[in-house]
Scaffold this active site. Structure first.
Site, PDB file in Angstrom:
ATOM      1  CG  ASP A  84      -2.148   0.936   0.538  1.00 20.48           C
ATOM      2  OD1 ASP A  84      -1.759   1.728   0.440  1.00 20.48           O
ATOM      3  OD2 ASP A  84      -3.210   0.411   2.338  1.00 20.48           O
ATOM      4  CG  ASP A  87      -1.388  10.292   3.263  1.00 19.90           C
ATOM      5  OD1 ASP A  87      -1.980   9.898   1.732  1.00 19.90           O
ATOM      6  OD2 ASP A  87      -2.856  10.319   3.708  1.00 19.90           O
ATOM      7  CE  LYS A  97      -2.256   3.250   4.094  1.00 22.69           C
ATOM      8  NZ  LYS A  97      -2.588   3.774   2.608  1.00 22.69           N
ATOM      9  CD  GLU A 106      -5.119   2.449   2.698  1.00 26.29           C
ATOM     10  OE1 GLU A 106      -5.638   3.249   1.257  1.00 26.29           O
ATOM     11  OE2 GLU A 106      -5.199   3.566   4.003  1.00 26.29           O
TER      12      GLU A 106
END
Ligand code: 5RP
Length: 219
Positions: A84, A87, A97, A106
């Site tokens: 994944d 940020d 995230k 997630e």
């Protein structure tokens, strides 16, 4: 090359490095976001015999268009690998995230995986996390949750696929573990976007033409 092209190139090489970790027979969790959108074609090109779960309808649709087998995440109870974007990532492996509002799914997919691999371009590493922290809230009792937490703004976006209300927590973030604990212990708050280092196995960061490999807890 423009800065935007350079970032895309870094996402691409990080995604390729992550796709190289995927082997036949694996169960794989697919994240959400623009970096993951580079991962999916990289994965498709390798024609691995894998079973996948996706963290968002968008990722599931993109994966299926590329003939990647995506199953509902209902009966699968462990994954070999999850990949994944993020940020932000700190040197000790804390993540923020949820820029794409998919952090609840997630986190569940990441915690289910034996190895959770983060892929990112060189703009994502930070010395210290900066708020706000994305949150997903239960619509039931929303006013009560907002009053108790006090520092939340709601995003003008659709509800999550699970019906949750998406917002951002603007309160103190000096100690991420304390903030994570506060948010996790708030009734009405479904999930937040702080991912602790013990969830993260490895980060693959594209920097210029090379991929920097950072390893954390379980590798
Ligand atoms: C979505 C996420 C994304 O992984 C995060 O926002 C990074 O996105 P991008 O790869 O587009 O920069 O947490 O909820």
């Amino acid at each position: 090359m423009t800065a935007s092209n350079q970032r895309d190139r870094e996402k691409q090489i990080a995604a390729e490095a992550a796709a190289d970790l995927v082997e036949d027979g694996m169960t794989v969790g697919l994240g959400t976001g623009s970096t993951v959108s580079f991962l999916l074609p990289s994965l498709a090109r390798r024609h691995r015999a894998i079973r996948c779960v996706a963290t968002s309808p968008r990722t599931a649709d993109l994966a299926r268009q590329l003939n990647i087998d995506v199953e509902p995440f209902t009966t699968i109870d462990r994954l070999d690998l999850a990949i994944d974007g993020t940020d932000q990532i700190t040197p000790d492996g804390w993540l923020i995230k949820g820029g794409g509002a998919a952090h609840t799914r997630e986190k569940l997919v990441a915690i289910t995986a034996d190895r959770f691999v983060v892929i990112a371009d060189s703009t994502k590493p930070v010395e210290l996390l900066r708020g706000p922290v994305p949150v997903e809230l239960l619509a039931f009792g929303l006013g009560s949750t907002l009053r108790r937490l006090n520092d939340i703004t709601l995003r003008e976006v659709p509800s999550s696929p699970d019906g949750g209300v998406i917002g951002d927590y603007h309160g103190p973030l000096v100690n991420p573990r304390e903030t994570a604990s506060l948010l996790s212990n708030t009734p009405g708050l479904i999930e937040h976007g702080l991912f602790p280092p013990e969830m993260v196995t490895m980060a693959l960061i594209g920097r210029g033409d090379r991929v920097e490999v950072m390893t954390y807890s379980s590798e």
